[in-house]
Write a protein that holds these residues in place. Sequence first.
Motif, PDB file in Angstrom:
ATOM      1  N   PHE A 161      58.029  58.114  17.390  1.00 53.81           N
ATOM      2  CA  PHE A 161      57.340  57.313  17.258  1.00 53.81           C
ATOM      3  C   PHE A 161      55.404  57.406  17.561  1.00 53.81           C
ATOM      4  N   ASN A 162      55.172  57.423  16.283  1.00 50.82           N
ATOM      5  CA  ASN A 162      53.019  57.750  15.696  1.00 50.82           C
ATOM      6  C   ASN A 162      52.286  56.502  15.430  1.00 50.82           C
ATOM      7  N   THR A 163      52.748  55.264  15.328  1.00 49.99           N
ATOM      8  CA  THR A 163      51.341  54.487  14.981  1.00 49.99           C
ATOM      9  C   THR A 163      52.193  53.210  15.775  1.00 49.99           C
ATOM     10  N   LEU A 164      50.641  52.605  15.700  1.00 48.05           N
ATOM     11  CA  LEU A 164      50.900  51.414  16.514  1.00 48.05           C
ATOM     12  C   LEU A 164      51.788  50.116  15.879  1.00 48.05           C
ATOM     13  N   LEU A 183      55.243  49.006  18.325  1.00 51.73           N
ATOM     14  CA  LEU A 183      54.545  47.263  17.985  1.00 51.73           C
ATOM     15  C   LEU A 183      55.833  46.428  17.523  1.00 51.73           C
ATOM     16  N   ASP A 184      56.499  47.142  16.471  1.00 47.94           N
ATOM     17  CA  ASP A 184      57.865  46.540  16.413  1.00 47.94           C
ATOM     18  C   ASP A 184      59.120  47.029  17.055  1.00 47.94           C
ATOM     19  N   LEU A 185      59.009  48.326  18.302  1.00 49.34           N
ATOM     20  CA  LEU A 185      60.163  48.230  18.539  1.00 49.34           C
ATOM     21  C   LEU A 185      59.671  46.889  19.653  1.00 49.34           C
ATOM     22  N   CYS A 186      58.753  46.800  20.021  1.00 52.42           N
ATOM     23  CA  CYS A 186      58.667  45.770  21.224  1.00 52.42           C
ATOM     24  C   CYS A 186      58.973  44.409  21.327  1.00 52.42           C
ATOM     25  N   ASP A 187      58.559  44.431  19.998  1.00 54.79           N
ATOM     26  CA  ASP A 187      59.122  42.985  19.291  1.00 54.79           C
ATOM     27  C   ASP A 187      60.678  43.001  19.242  1.00 54.79           C
ATOM     28  N   THR A 188      61.233  43.543  18.926  1.00 56.39           N
ATOM     29  CA  THR A 188      63.008  43.984  19.149  1.00 56.39           C
ATOM     30  C   THR A 188      63.249  44.033  20.338  1.00 56.39           C
ATOM     31  N   ALA A 233      59.948  40.761  25.948  1.00 52.10           N
ATOM     32  CA  ALA A 233      59.087  40.826  27.617  1.00 52.10           C
ATOM     33  C   ALA A 233      59.294  42.356  28.302  1.00 52.10           C
ATOM     34  N   GLY A 234      58.614  42.637  29.009  1.00 48.04           N
ATOM     35  CA  GLY A 234      58.619  43.420  29.622  1.00 48.04           C
ATOM     36  C   GLY A 234      57.783  44.382  29.276  1.00 48.04           C
ATOM     37  N   THR A 235      57.824  44.783  27.737  1.00 52.52           N
ATOM     38  CA  THR A 235      57.333  45.770  26.633  1.00 52.52           C
ATOM     39  C   THR A 235      56.150  45.744  26.249  1.00 52.52           C
ATOM     40  N   GLY A 236      55.255  47.165  25.908  1.00 49.44           N
ATOM     41  CA  GLY A 236      53.703  47.059  25.541  1.00 49.44           C
ATOM     42  C   GLY A 236      53.571  48.624  24.928  1.00 49.44           C
ATOM     43  N   VAL A 237      51.883  48.413  24.640  1.00 49.34           N
ATOM     44  CA  VAL A 237      52.214  49.608  24.203  1.00 49.34           C
ATOM     45  C   VAL A 237      50.738  50.291  24.925  1.00 49.34           C
ATOM     46  N   ALA A 238      50.635  51.673  25.382  1.00 50.45           N
ATOM     47  CA  ALA A 238      49.263  52.274  25.637  1.00 50.45           C
ATOM     48  C   ALA A 238      48.215  53.789  24.714  1.00 50.45           C
ATOM     49  N   ILE A 239      47.314  52.630  24.145  1.00 50.86           N
ATOM     50  CA  ILE A 239      47.159  53.338  22.825  1.00 50.86           C
ATOM     51  C   ILE A 239      45.653  54.026  23.435  1.00 50.86           C
ATOM     52  N   LEU A 254      44.247  50.633  12.447  1.00 52.56           N
ATOM     53  CA  LEU A 254      44.714  50.341  13.221  1.00 52.56           C
ATOM     54  C   LEU A 254      43.813  49.118  13.632  1.00 52.56           C
ATOM     55  N   LYS A 255      42.473  48.816  13.158  1.00 52.41           N
ATOM     56  CA  LYS A 255      42.100  46.767  13.225  1.00 52.41           C
ATOM     57  C   LYS A 255      43.163  46.212  13.879  1.00 52.41           C
ATOM     58  N   GLU A 256      44.184  46.251  12.755  1.00 46.24           N
ATOM     59  CA  GLU A 256      44.801  45.032  12.046  1.00 46.24           C
ATOM     60  C   GLU A 256      45.989  45.481  13.750  1.00 46.24           C
ATOM     61  N   GLN A 257      46.620  46.564  14.168  1.00 51.12           N
ATOM     62  CA  GLN A 257      47.427  46.418  14.994  1.00 51.12           C
ATOM     63  C   GLN A 257      46.775  46.631  16.630  1.00 51.12           C
ATOM     64  N   VAL A 258      45.921  46.430  16.923  1.00 50.68           N
ATOM     65  CA  VAL A 258      45.219  45.896  18.300  1.00 50.68           C
ATOM     66  C   VAL A 258      45.442  44.810  18.256  1.00 50.68           C
ATOM     67  N   ALA A 259      44.168  44.360  17.064  1.00 51.00           N
ATOM     68  CA  ALA A 259      44.739  43.190  16.767  1.00 51.00           C
ATOM     69  C   ALA A 259      45.777  42.176  17.512  1.00 51.00           C
ATOM     70  N   ARG A 260      47.057  42.680  16.409  1.00 54.15           N
ATOM     71  CA  ARG A 260      48.229  42.291  16.577  1.00 54.15           C
ATOM     72  C   ARG A 260      49.075  42.183  18.549  1.00 54.15           C
ATOM     73  N   ALA A 261      48.313  43.714  18.737  1.00 56.16           N
ATOM     74  CA  ALA A 261      49.178  43.753  19.554  1.00 56.16           C
ATOM     75  C   ALA A 261      48.354  42.705  21.458  1.00 56.16           C
ATOM     76  N   GLY A 262      47.096  43.056  20.662  1.00 56.76           N
ATOM     77  CA  GLY A 262      46.023  41.858  21.656  1.00 56.76           C
ATOM     78  C   GLY A 262      46.575  39.880  21.702  1.00 56.76           C
ATOM     79  N   ARG A 263      46.695  39.931  20.189  1.00 58.41           N
ATOM     80  CA  ARG A 263      47.088  38.457  20.280  1.00 58.41           C
ATOM     81  C   ARG A 263      48.625  37.910  21.031  1.00 58.41           C
ATOM     82  N   ASN A 264      49.708  39.149  20.763  1.00 56.94           N
ATOM     83  CA  ASN A 264      51.198  39.189  21.657  1.00 56.94           C
ATOM     84  C   ASN A 264      50.430  39.665  23.350  1.00 56.94           C
ATOM     85  N   GLY A 265      49.927  39.941  24.043  1.00 60.11           N
ATOM     86  CA  GLY A 265      49.010  40.497  25.110  1.00 60.11           C
ATOM     87  C   GLY A 265      49.944  41.622  25.429  1.00 60.11           C
TER      88      GLY A 265
END
Length: 273
Positions: A154-157, A161-166, A169-175, A186-197
């Motif tokens: 897994f090489n991109t945010l 994040l797609d995997l986290c959505d699948t 709860a209890g999953t997220g990313v280390a950026i 990057l900007k779009e995906q960081v914002a997405r991650a932030g919106r979803n906590g």
Amino acid sequence: MSVEGLSVNFATIKQGGSFGTLVDACLAHGITTISPWREQVHGVGLEEAARIVSQNGIRLSGHCRGGFFPAADAQGRQAAIEDNKRAVDEAAAMNADCLVLVVGGLPAGSKDIVGARQMVEDGMAALLPYARQAGIPLAIEPLHPFYAADRACFNTLKQSLDLCDTLGAGTGVAIDVYHVWWDPDLKEQVARAGRNGQILAHHICDWLVPTTDPLNDRGMMGDGVIDLKGFRRMIEKAGFSGPQEVEIFSHNWNSRPIDEVLSTVVERFKTVC
């Protein structure tokens, strides 16, 4: 006086000795947030490591690391899940913010990266109920594509994040800036991650030019080409307010006295991050 907002990953100062010695060195420089590696914890024993953390009021921005789910057979994949459960137990004993996952690459002899990614999803799905019960979030760390075969498929945010959505709860990313700074999304995906906590950890260092060793030639902040101030603005705009964790794998910095490294980390954190 503590250095607010700074965490030090113990890969940055692994030359410094035992877990307790590394904690003492950080405290001497006002650093009260850390991210240790499992072998460092094992070196003193989990009970002693947890005592040191509690006694000194230490926060763990993460525990490194779990993952490496793909394997050539079912026995190997189950062994990985059991080892990850032990990593969850360690993170819980030290009250870590999350368990950082380097998810793993291709099993030996395989060329099936799609299958490897499925093994990661299956492994995380099997681990997740255990991690949820322990109260430890699982943080996928997408790694630069040059690690796709041997360390992380897994090489991109977006992938992460797609995997986290699948998984839910209890999953997220280390950026980690080293791995994702180049990503045009990057900007779009960081914002997405932030919106979803889903931003669980944030790692910083720098990308040197030229880079002579992709694994052990990371730069001290300010010595390379990553816009660290811009990255910080972006991730904080997305809602992340946790510590910036300095993680520098470097033969250069690991050969220097630990006090020199930590002094430089604090100075650069204050001036270029």
